[in-house]
Design an enzyme around this catalytic site. Structure first.
Site, PDB file in Angstrom:
ATOM      1  N   SER A   1      33.016  48.929  52.033  1.00  0.00           N
ATOM      2  CA  SER A   1      33.015  47.502  52.371  1.00  0.00           C
ATOM      3  C   SER A   1      32.213  47.218  53.637  1.00  0.00           C
ATOM      4  CB  SER A   1      34.453  47.015  52.575  1.00  0.00           C
ATOM      5  OG  SER A   1      34.396  45.692  53.065  1.00  0.00           O
ATOM      6  N   MET A   2      31.425  46.153  53.566  1.00  0.00           N
ATOM      7  CA  MET A   2      30.648  45.750  54.746  1.00  0.00           C
ATOM      8  C   MET A   2      31.389  44.684  55.547  1.00  0.00           C
ATOM      9  SD  MET A   2      26.804  45.681  53.304  1.00  0.00           S
ATOM     10  CE  MET A   2      27.268  44.574  51.998  1.00  0.00           C
TER      11      MET A   2
ATOM     12  N   THR B   1      40.468  41.756  48.533  1.00  0.00           N
ATOM     13  CA  THR B   1      39.407  42.055  47.568  1.00  0.00           C
ATOM     14  C   THR B   1      39.958  42.865  46.402  1.00  0.00           C
ATOM     15  OG1 THR B   1      37.116  42.805  47.353  1.00  0.00           O
ATOM     16  CG2 THR B   1      38.528  44.121  48.784  1.00  0.00           C
TER      17      THR B   1
ATOM     18  N   LYS C   1      43.195  40.412  44.313  1.00  0.00           N
ATOM     19  CA  LYS C   1      43.033  38.972  44.522  1.00  0.00           C
ATOM     20  C   LYS C   1      44.007  38.093  43.722  1.00  0.00           C
ATOM     21  CE  LYS C   1      38.118  38.742  45.718  1.00  0.00           C
ATOM     22  NZ  LYS C   1      36.834  38.104  45.387  1.00  0.00           N
TER      23      LYS C   1
ATOM     24  N   ASP D   1      35.405  32.081  48.006  1.00  0.00           N
ATOM     25  CA  ASP D   1      34.266  32.609  47.233  1.00  0.00           C
ATOM     26  C   ASP D   1      33.414  31.489  46.621  1.00  0.00           C
ATOM     27  OD1 ASP D   1      34.627  35.327  47.609  1.00  0.00           O
ATOM     28  OD2 ASP D   1      35.977  35.537  45.893  1.00  0.00           O
TER      29      ASP D   1
ATOM     30  N   GLY E   1      34.146  36.339  34.419  1.00  0.00           N
ATOM     31  CA  GLY E   1      35.175  37.046  35.180  1.00  0.00           C
ATOM     32  C   GLY E   1      35.624  36.236  36.384  1.00  0.00           C
TER      33      GLY E   1
ATOM     34  N   ALA F   1      34.506  36.107  39.482  1.00  0.00           N
ATOM     35  CA  ALA F   1      33.458  35.462  40.275  1.00  0.00           C
ATOM     36  C   ALA F   1      32.973  34.189  39.571  1.00  0.00           C
ATOM     37  CB  ALA F   1      32.302  36.435  40.495  1.00  0.00           C
TER      38      ALA F   1
ATOM     39  N   ARG G   1      29.323  38.237  27.468  1.00  0.00           N
ATOM     40  CA  ARG G   1      29.365  39.265  26.426  1.00  0.00           C
ATOM     41  C   ARG G   1      30.560  39.034  25.514  1.00  0.00           C
ATOM     42  NH1 ARG G   1      30.356  45.360  28.414  1.00  0.00           N
ATOM     43  NH2 ARG G   1      32.212  44.351  29.288  1.00  0.00           N
TER      44      ARG G   1
ATOM     45  N   GLN H   1      31.224  33.367  52.340  1.00  0.00           N
ATOM     46  CA  GLN H   1      32.666  33.422  52.081  1.00  0.00           C
ATOM     47  C   GLN H   1      33.401  34.003  53.288  1.00  0.00           C
ATOM     48  OE1 GLN H   1      34.633  36.376  51.520  1.00  0.00           O
ATOM     49  NE2 GLN H   1      32.862  37.699  51.858  1.00  0.00           N
TER      50      GLN H   1
HETATM   51  P1  NAP Z   1      35.044  40.798  36.691  1.00  0.00           P
HETATM   52  O1  NAP Z   1      36.111  39.802  36.854  1.00  0.00           O
HETATM   53  O2  NAP Z   1      35.382  42.208  36.325  1.00  0.00           O
HETATM   54  O3  NAP Z   1      33.997  40.224  35.583  1.00  0.00           O
HETATM   55  C1  NAP Z   1      32.917  41.020  35.153  1.00  0.00           C
HETATM   56  C2  NAP Z   1      31.965  40.184  34.293  1.00  0.00           C
HETATM   57  O4  NAP Z   1      30.816  41.012  34.004  1.00  0.00           O
HETATM   58  C3  NAP Z   1      32.537  39.771  32.941  1.00  0.00           C
HETATM   59  O5  NAP Z   1      31.962  38.561  32.528  1.00  0.00           O
HETATM   60  C4  NAP Z   1      32.073  40.921  32.028  1.00  0.00           C
HETATM   61  O6  NAP Z   1      31.949  40.572  30.670  1.00  0.00           O
HETATM   62  C5  NAP Z   1      30.692  41.159  32.592  1.00  0.00           C
HETATM   63  N1  NAP Z   1      30.208  42.517  32.298  1.00  0.00           N
HETATM   64  C6  NAP Z   1      30.609  43.662  32.890  1.00  0.00           C
HETATM   65  N2  NAP Z   1      29.924  44.715  32.360  1.00  0.00           N
HETATM   66  C7  NAP Z   1      29.094  44.182  31.426  1.00  0.00           C
HETATM   67  C8  NAP Z   1      28.120  44.742  30.539  1.00  0.00           C
HETATM   68  N3  NAP Z   1      27.872  46.062  30.514  1.00  0.00           N
HETATM   69  N4  NAP Z   1      27.430  43.921  29.714  1.00  0.00           N
HETATM   70  C9  NAP Z   1      27.657  42.583  29.737  1.00  0.00           C
HETATM   71  N5  NAP Z   1      28.563  41.986  30.545  1.00  0.00           N
HETATM   72  C10 NAP Z   1      29.279  42.780  31.381  1.00  0.00           C
HETATM   73  O7  NAP Z   1      34.151  40.941  38.025  1.00  0.00           O
HETATM   74  P2  NAP Z   1      33.875  39.789  39.115  1.00  0.00           P
HETATM   75  O8  NAP Z   1      34.869  39.900  40.196  1.00  0.00           O
HETATM   76  O9  NAP Z   1      33.698  38.515  38.394  1.00  0.00           O
HETATM   77  O10 NAP Z   1      32.479  40.302  39.747  1.00  0.00           O
HETATM   78  C11 NAP Z   1      31.283  40.231  38.996  1.00  0.00           C
HETATM   79  C12 NAP Z   1      30.078  40.557  39.877  1.00  0.00           C
HETATM   80  O11 NAP Z   1      29.958  39.614  40.930  1.00  0.00           O
HETATM   81  C13 NAP Z   1      30.119  41.941  40.534  1.00  0.00           C
HETATM   82  O12 NAP Z   1      28.830  42.496  40.468  1.00  0.00           O
HETATM   83  C14 NAP Z   1      30.494  41.635  41.968  1.00  0.00           C
HETATM   84  O13 NAP Z   1      29.957  42.601  42.874  1.00  0.00           O
HETATM   85  C15 NAP Z   1      29.782  40.297  42.158  1.00  0.00           C
HETATM   86  N6  NAP Z   1      30.415  39.505  43.233  1.00  0.00           N
HETATM   87  C16 NAP Z   1      29.665  39.224  44.323  1.00  0.00           C
HETATM   88  C17 NAP Z   1      30.222  38.490  45.353  1.00  0.00           C
HETATM   89  C18 NAP Z   1      29.386  38.183  46.560  1.00  0.00           C
HETATM   90  O14 NAP Z   1      29.961  37.850  47.613  1.00  0.00           O
HETATM   91  N7  NAP Z   1      28.092  38.221  46.463  1.00  0.00           N
HETATM   92  C19 NAP Z   1      31.548  38.050  45.276  1.00  0.00           C
HETATM   93  C20 NAP Z   1      32.300  38.346  44.124  1.00  0.00           C
HETATM   94  C21 NAP Z   1      31.706  39.091  43.103  1.00  0.00           C
HETATM   95  P3  NAP Z   1      33.197  40.764  29.650  1.00  0.00           P
HETATM   96  O15 NAP Z   1      34.076  39.567  29.857  1.00  0.00           O
HETATM   97  O16 NAP Z   1      32.547  40.804  28.323  1.00  0.00           O
HETATM   98  O17 NAP Z   1      33.871  42.060  30.026  1.00  0.00           O
END
Ligand code: NAP
Length: 279
Positions: free
Chosen positions: A15-16, A62, A66, A102, A128, A130, A151, A249
């Site tokens: 974590s950063m 995190t 959450k 977020d 998901g 996010a 997906r 955030q």
């Molecule tokens: P999550 O709740 O686990 O949701 C994951 C999403 O990605 C779902 O829509 C899932 O689809 C899809 N997915 C995962 N693997 C896949 C694949 N191989 N092919 C197609 N779709 C796929 O995760 P989250 O918390 O929403 O986070 C998602 C991303 O956002 C992560 O990369 C995270 O690092 C990033 N994020 C960034 C910040 C930031 O501050 N920049 C903050 C939060 C999150 P399915 O529904 O089909 O499984």
């Protein structure tokens, strides 16, 4: 006395947040420190009790805590309730209130590359946690249309139904259909983890039909430029990586804790330098 803030997550090794928050406090002359707490899922309730008993002033939350953490707080802010997750806890004399920064953090970063979201057609890839935060915050900006493509289409439909009250024009498309209709969207947001390190060659959607001048945004910040953003840039789109959301955030959490919105630049600087080091 020095205030203590922290992060509850598992694992939290990479974590950063600690270096980013410490940089902000230093710049604000805030006497505070930020500690990462690696909390196993079966210890979360005890950890939250620890916030009260140890007098920790506030915590970020995190993955994977959450949603579960909401069960152990005294009050949940309306925005966090709508998103269905808490990423910020404020401790006022032992009374713990949960917020989610977020969504608003993301919108603040998005507004650095586009003037407004009003009357825009927006495509959100992913359904998901996010995506939920991003869509919840976007709905207040009156876009013309929000389309979710994921997906697993059922999950996109559940999300669309969840926000049908707040945003009347929310629809679902398959990834294939979204690819075909891509030219209709002026903002495209990847909220999936597709393209994230180590699977850096993966791309969540084809940009073949991208309209010139669109905004393509990826929540991923490792790598700083995903394959999606690289292709978008080649097609003359405006691009945005996930660093801005991460920093904003965190800044909004600090505002909840201290009453002051910190300067973004020192926070962004340490995050970027850390990411470049770990490349
Ligand atoms: P999550 O709740 O686990 O949701 C994951 C999403 O990605 C779902 O829509 C899932 O689809 C899809 N997915 C995962 N693997 C896949 C694949 N191989 N092919 C197609 N779709 C796929 O995760 P989250 O918390 O929403 O986070 C998602 C991303 O956002 C992560 O990369 C995270 O690092 C990033 N994020 C960034 C910040 C930031 O501050 N920049 C903050 C939060 C999150 P399915 O529904 O089909 O499984």
């Amino acid at each position: 006395m020095k205030k203590v803030f922290g992060l509850l997550g598992h694992p939290i090794g990479h974590s950063m947040s600690p270096i980013m928050h410490e940089a902000a406090y230093k710049n604000m002359n805030e006497e505070a420190t930020y500690v990462g707490f690696d909390v196993a899922p079966d210890q979360l309730e005890h950890a939250v009790k620890g916030i009260r008993s140890l007098g920790i002033s506030g915590c970020n939350v995190t993955i994977p805590h959450k949603v579960e953490v909401m069960n152990y707080l005294d009050e949940i802010d309306e925005e966090a309730r709508q998103i269905g997750a808490v990423n910020t806890i404020v401790n006022v004399n032992g009374y713990l209130k949960g917020f989610n920064t977020d969504g608003r953090g993301y919108i603040q970063s998005l507004l650095t590359v586009t003037e407004s979201l009003t009357q825009k057609n927006i495509l959100v890839i992913g359904a998901g946690g996010a995506a939920r935060a991003v869509i919840s915050a976007m709905a207040a900006h009156q876009p013309s249309k929000i389309v979710i493509a994921n997906r697993t289409e059922e999950k996109a439909q559940i999300l669309a139904d969840m926000f049908s009250d707040v945003s009347a024009s929310i629809q679902v498309l398959s990834i294939l259909e979204a690819e075909k209709q891509l030219g209709d969207f002026s903002i495209i947001i990847n909220t999936t983890s597709v393209g994230m390190s180590p699977n850096v060659a993966d791309q969540p959607i084809s940009l073949k039909n991208l309209a010139e001048g669109s905004v393509v945004s990826d929540l991923i910040y490792n790598p700083l430029e995903t394959v999606l953003l690289k292709e978008a840039k080649q097609k003359k789109a405006h691009t945005l990586n996930g660093v801005g959301m991460f920093v904003q955030q965190g800044a909004l959490s600090i505002e909840h804790w201290t009453g002051h919105f910190p300067k973004i630049e020192p926070m962004q600087e340490v995050v970027l330098s850390q990411l470049k080091k770990s490349k």
